[in-house]
Design an enzyme around this catalytic site. Structure first.
Site, PDB file in Angstrom:
ATOM      1  N   ASN A   6      12.365 -34.712 -39.627  1.00 46.32           N
ATOM      2  CA  ASN A   6      13.178 -34.120 -38.561  1.00 46.32           C
ATOM      3  C   ASN A   6      13.012 -35.018 -37.336  1.00 46.32           C
ATOM      4  O   ASN A   6      11.977 -34.993 -36.684  1.00 46.32           O
ATOM      5  CB  ASN A   6      12.678 -32.694 -38.278  1.00 46.32           C
ATOM      6  CG  ASN A   6      13.390 -32.065 -37.096  1.00 46.32           C
ATOM      7  OD1 ASN A   6      14.376 -32.606 -36.594  1.00 46.32           O
ATOM      8  ND2 ASN A   6      12.900 -30.914 -36.661  1.00 46.32           N
ATOM      9  N   TRP A   7      14.059 -35.782 -37.071  1.00 41.23           N
ATOM     10  CA  TRP A   7      13.964 -36.767 -35.984  1.00 41.23           C
ATOM     11  C   TRP A   7      14.118 -36.134 -34.604  1.00 41.23           C
ATOM     12  O   TRP A   7      13.957 -36.813 -33.594  1.00 41.23           O
ATOM     13  CB  TRP A   7      15.030 -37.861 -36.178  1.00 41.23           C
ATOM     14  CG  TRP A   7      14.787 -38.764 -37.352  1.00 41.23           C
ATOM     15  CD1 TRP A   7      13.766 -38.693 -38.260  1.00 41.23           C
ATOM     16  CD2 TRP A   7      15.583 -39.890 -37.751  1.00 41.23           C
ATOM     17  NE1 TRP A   7      13.890 -39.704 -39.195  1.00 41.23           N
ATOM     18  CE2 TRP A   7      15.000 -40.448 -38.904  1.00 41.23           C
ATOM     19  CE3 TRP A   7      16.745 -40.484 -37.243  1.00 41.23           C
ATOM     20  CZ2 TRP A   7      15.523 -41.574 -39.556  1.00 41.23           C
ATOM     21  CZ3 TRP A   7      17.274 -41.596 -37.889  1.00 41.23           C
ATOM     22  CH2 TRP A   7      16.668 -42.130 -39.034  1.00 41.23           C
ATOM     23  N   LYS A   8      14.506 -34.855 -34.562  1.00 40.16           N
ATOM     24  CA  LYS A   8      14.687 -34.158 -33.279  1.00 40.16           C
ATOM     25  C   LYS A   8      15.605 -34.977 -32.357  1.00 40.16           C
ATOM     26  O   LYS A   8      16.606 -35.502 -32.847  1.00 40.16           O
ATOM     27  CB  LYS A   8      13.320 -33.842 -32.660  1.00 40.16           C
ATOM     28  CG  LYS A   8      12.420 -33.085 -33.654  1.00 40.16           C
ATOM     29  CD  LYS A   8      11.157 -32.534 -33.051  1.00 40.16           C
ATOM     30  CE  LYS A   8      10.338 -31.826 -34.134  1.00 40.16           C
ATOM     31  NZ  LYS A   8       9.141 -31.194 -33.618  1.00 40.16           N
ATOM     32  N   HIS A  15      14.761 -23.745 -36.422  1.00 41.80           N
ATOM     33  CA  HIS A  15      13.543 -24.446 -35.988  1.00 41.80           C
ATOM     34  C   HIS A  15      12.957 -23.733 -34.771  1.00 41.80           C
ATOM     35  O   HIS A  15      13.697 -23.181 -33.949  1.00 41.80           O
ATOM     36  CB  HIS A  15      13.881 -25.902 -35.643  1.00 41.80           C
ATOM     37  CG  HIS A  15      12.663 -26.746 -35.478  1.00 41.80           C
ATOM     38  ND1 HIS A  15      11.924 -26.741 -34.325  1.00 41.80           N
ATOM     39  CD2 HIS A  15      12.040 -27.577 -36.337  1.00 41.80           C
ATOM     40  CE1 HIS A  15      10.878 -27.551 -34.476  1.00 41.80           C
ATOM     41  NE2 HIS A  15      10.936 -28.074 -35.695  1.00 41.80           N
ATOM     42  N   GLU A  27      11.884 -24.828 -32.121  1.00 41.92           N
ATOM     43  CA  GLU A  27      12.385 -25.352 -30.840  1.00 41.92           C
ATOM     44  C   GLU A  27      13.740 -24.730 -30.493  1.00 41.92           C
ATOM     45  O   GLU A  27      14.137 -24.740 -29.325  1.00 41.92           O
ATOM     46  CB  GLU A  27      12.442 -26.890 -30.902  1.00 41.92           C
ATOM     47  CG  GLU A  27      11.036 -27.474 -30.834  1.00 41.92           C
ATOM     48  CD  GLU A  27      10.857 -28.794 -31.545  1.00 41.92           C
ATOM     49  OE1 GLU A  27      11.847 -29.463 -31.878  1.00 41.92           O
ATOM     50  OE2 GLU A  27       9.674 -29.159 -31.799  1.00 41.92           O
ATOM     51  N   GLU A  44       6.214 -23.529 -40.231  1.00 41.69           N
ATOM     52  CA  GLU A  44       5.788 -24.414 -39.149  1.00 41.69           C
ATOM     53  C   GLU A  44       5.109 -23.575 -38.071  1.00 41.69           C
ATOM     54  O   GLU A  44       5.786 -22.999 -37.211  1.00 41.69           O
ATOM     55  CB  GLU A  44       6.998 -25.138 -38.541  1.00 41.69           C
ATOM     56  CG  GLU A  44       7.722 -26.035 -39.509  1.00 41.69           C
ATOM     57  CD  GLU A  44       8.465 -27.167 -38.793  1.00 41.69           C
ATOM     58  OE1 GLU A  44       8.193 -28.323 -39.123  1.00 41.69           O
ATOM     59  OE2 GLU A  44       9.280 -26.895 -37.913  1.00 41.69           O
ATOM     60  N   GLY A  72       3.797 -30.887 -32.843  1.00 37.12           N
ATOM     61  CA  GLY A  72       3.729 -31.881 -31.788  1.00 37.12           C
ATOM     62  C   GLY A  72       2.438 -31.844 -30.990  1.00 37.12           C
ATOM     63  O   GLY A  72       2.323 -32.478 -29.942  1.00 37.12           O
ATOM     64  N   SER A  99       2.481 -31.390 -37.200  1.00 40.00           N
ATOM     65  CA  SER A  99       1.530 -32.508 -37.133  1.00 40.00           C
ATOM     66  C   SER A  99       1.103 -33.030 -38.501  1.00 40.00           C
ATOM     67  O   SER A  99      -0.061 -33.370 -38.694  1.00 40.00           O
ATOM     68  CB  SER A  99       0.313 -32.131 -36.285  1.00 40.00           C
ATOM     69  OG  SER A  99       0.712 -31.832 -34.954  1.00 40.00           O
ATOM     70  N   GLY A 121       7.823 -34.246 -38.093  1.00 43.61           N
ATOM     71  CA  GLY A 121       8.455 -34.599 -36.821  1.00 43.61           C
ATOM     72  C   GLY A 121       8.044 -35.994 -36.394  1.00 43.61           C
ATOM     73  O   GLY A 121       8.581 -36.998 -36.857  1.00 43.61           O
ATOM     74  N   GLY A 122       7.061 -36.068 -35.521  1.00 41.59           N
ATOM     75  CA  GLY A 122       6.646 -37.339 -34.918  1.00 41.59           C
ATOM     76  C   GLY A 122       6.413 -38.464 -35.915  1.00 41.59           C
ATOM     77  O   GLY A 122       6.870 -39.599 -35.703  1.00 41.59           O
TER      78      GLY A 122
HETATM   79  P1  13P Z   1       5.472 -32.716 -35.585  1.00 42.48           P
HETATM   80  O1  13P Z   1       5.292 -33.323 -36.965  1.00 42.48           O
HETATM   81  O2  13P Z   1       5.813 -33.730 -34.544  1.00 42.48           O
HETATM   82  O3  13P Z   1       4.359 -31.803 -35.221  1.00 42.48           O
HETATM   83  O4  13P Z   1       6.804 -31.789 -35.689  1.00 42.48           O
HETATM   84  C1  13P Z   1       6.901 -30.882 -36.719  1.00 42.48           C
HETATM   85  C2  13P Z   1       8.248 -30.313 -36.708  1.00 42.48           C
HETATM   86  O5  13P Z   1       8.613 -29.575 -35.813  1.00 42.48           O
HETATM   87  C3  13P Z   1       9.160 -30.673 -37.805  1.00 42.48           C
HETATM   88  O6  13P Z   1      10.307 -29.878 -37.804  1.00 42.48           O
END
Ligand code: 13P
Length: 260
Positions: free
Chosen positions: A9-11, A96, A98, A168, A174, A214, A235-236
């Site tokens: 997930n590149w956000k 998600h 977020e 999640e 994050g 993470s 994510g990251g």
């Molecule tokens: P991180 O891997 O950056 O913690 O993000 C997880 C995430 O929200 C994937 O959708």
């Protein structure tokens, strides 16, 4: 064993089409033509067409990060399920944290989006997870039950079998704080019990439940080895091809070895 699904997930990243295409190229070239785990990249909407081109002749799927439940009309800024299919998407992330916490998205909206995705034959990746306060207040299970029941309301067992869930924990996203494999496995087993009670054991056994929060190259192997963890929503670490490929490799090794 369920086929593991590793999704990036590149956000709101990266900053340009060029950088997005380079990242997709690096993942594609590093993965090669065949893989025994499923891999999906979910870039921002504006890069989807370009990334679809980049992923031609590769086994990597393409995901949107959200969608609207309507197929057309006066919904400024929104994107529909058929539009995602039109630009090459196979998957879509829904609900998600977020969006749930940052944009006030409700379980009812998540449910409507899920039904729109299924109608368009997109594979939905439905996210659920508790906040730090909810966990500390021992409300995590109640919150997860509400999210599961609300998000998956009205689905038949056959429809549910085609849904991917992503657990999640919000406190792990994050933050560098990962749920331990024991913590994550306990929640995944809890989710699978609910799926079994709701849709039947055979269906529950088919549903892929990813862990997210993470996930990094150094913790992926342990998490993915857990019996009820069927992949990772990253994510990251998905923004660095080498890290994302290392997580995929951990999944391939677990697949080759099998789970106990
Ligand atoms: P991180 O891997 O950056 O913690 O993000 C997880 C995430 O929200 C994937 O959708």
């Amino acid at each position: 064993m369920r086929t593991l699904l590793i999704a990036g997930n590149w956000k709101l990243n990266p900053a340009s089409t060029e950088a997005a295409a380079a990242l997709a190229d690096d993942v594609k070239n590093g993965l090669g033509p065949a893989t025994d785990v499923h891999v999906v990249l979910a870039p921002p909407f504006v890069f989807l067409s370009r990334i679809d081109q980049a992923l031609e002749n590769s086994p990597i799927g393409l995901g949107g990060q959200d969608l609207h439940w309507e197929t057309s009309g006066a919904y400024t800024g929104e994107v529909s399920a058929p539009m995602l299919v039109d630009v090459g998407c196979t998957h879509v992330i829904i609900g998600h944290s977020e969006r749930r916490h940052g944009m006030g998205e409700t379980n009812e909206q998540v449910n409507a989006k899920l039904k729109a995705a299924l109608a368009a034959k997109l594979i939905p990746i439905v996210c659920i997870g508790e906040t730090k306060d909810e966990r500390l207040g021992e409300k995590a299970e109640a919150v997860l039950l509400e999210q599961l029941a609300g998000s998956l309301a009205g689905l038949t067992a056959e429809e549910a079998a085609g849904v991917v869930l992503a657990y999640e924990p919000v406190w792990a996203i994050g933050t560098g704080l990962t749920a331990t494999p024991e913590q994550a496995q306990a929640v995944h087993a809890f989710i699978r019990r609910w799926l079994s009670e709701t849709f039947g054991e055979a269906t529950a056994a088919r549903i892929v439940v990813q862990y997210g929060g993470s996930v990094k190259p150094d913790n992926a192997a342990e998490l993915l080895a857990c019996p009820d963890i069927d992949g990772a929503l990253v994510g990251g670490a998905a923004l660095k091809a080498a890290d994302f490929l290392a997580i995929i490799k951990a999944g391939q090794e677990v697949t080759a070895r099998g789970k106990s």
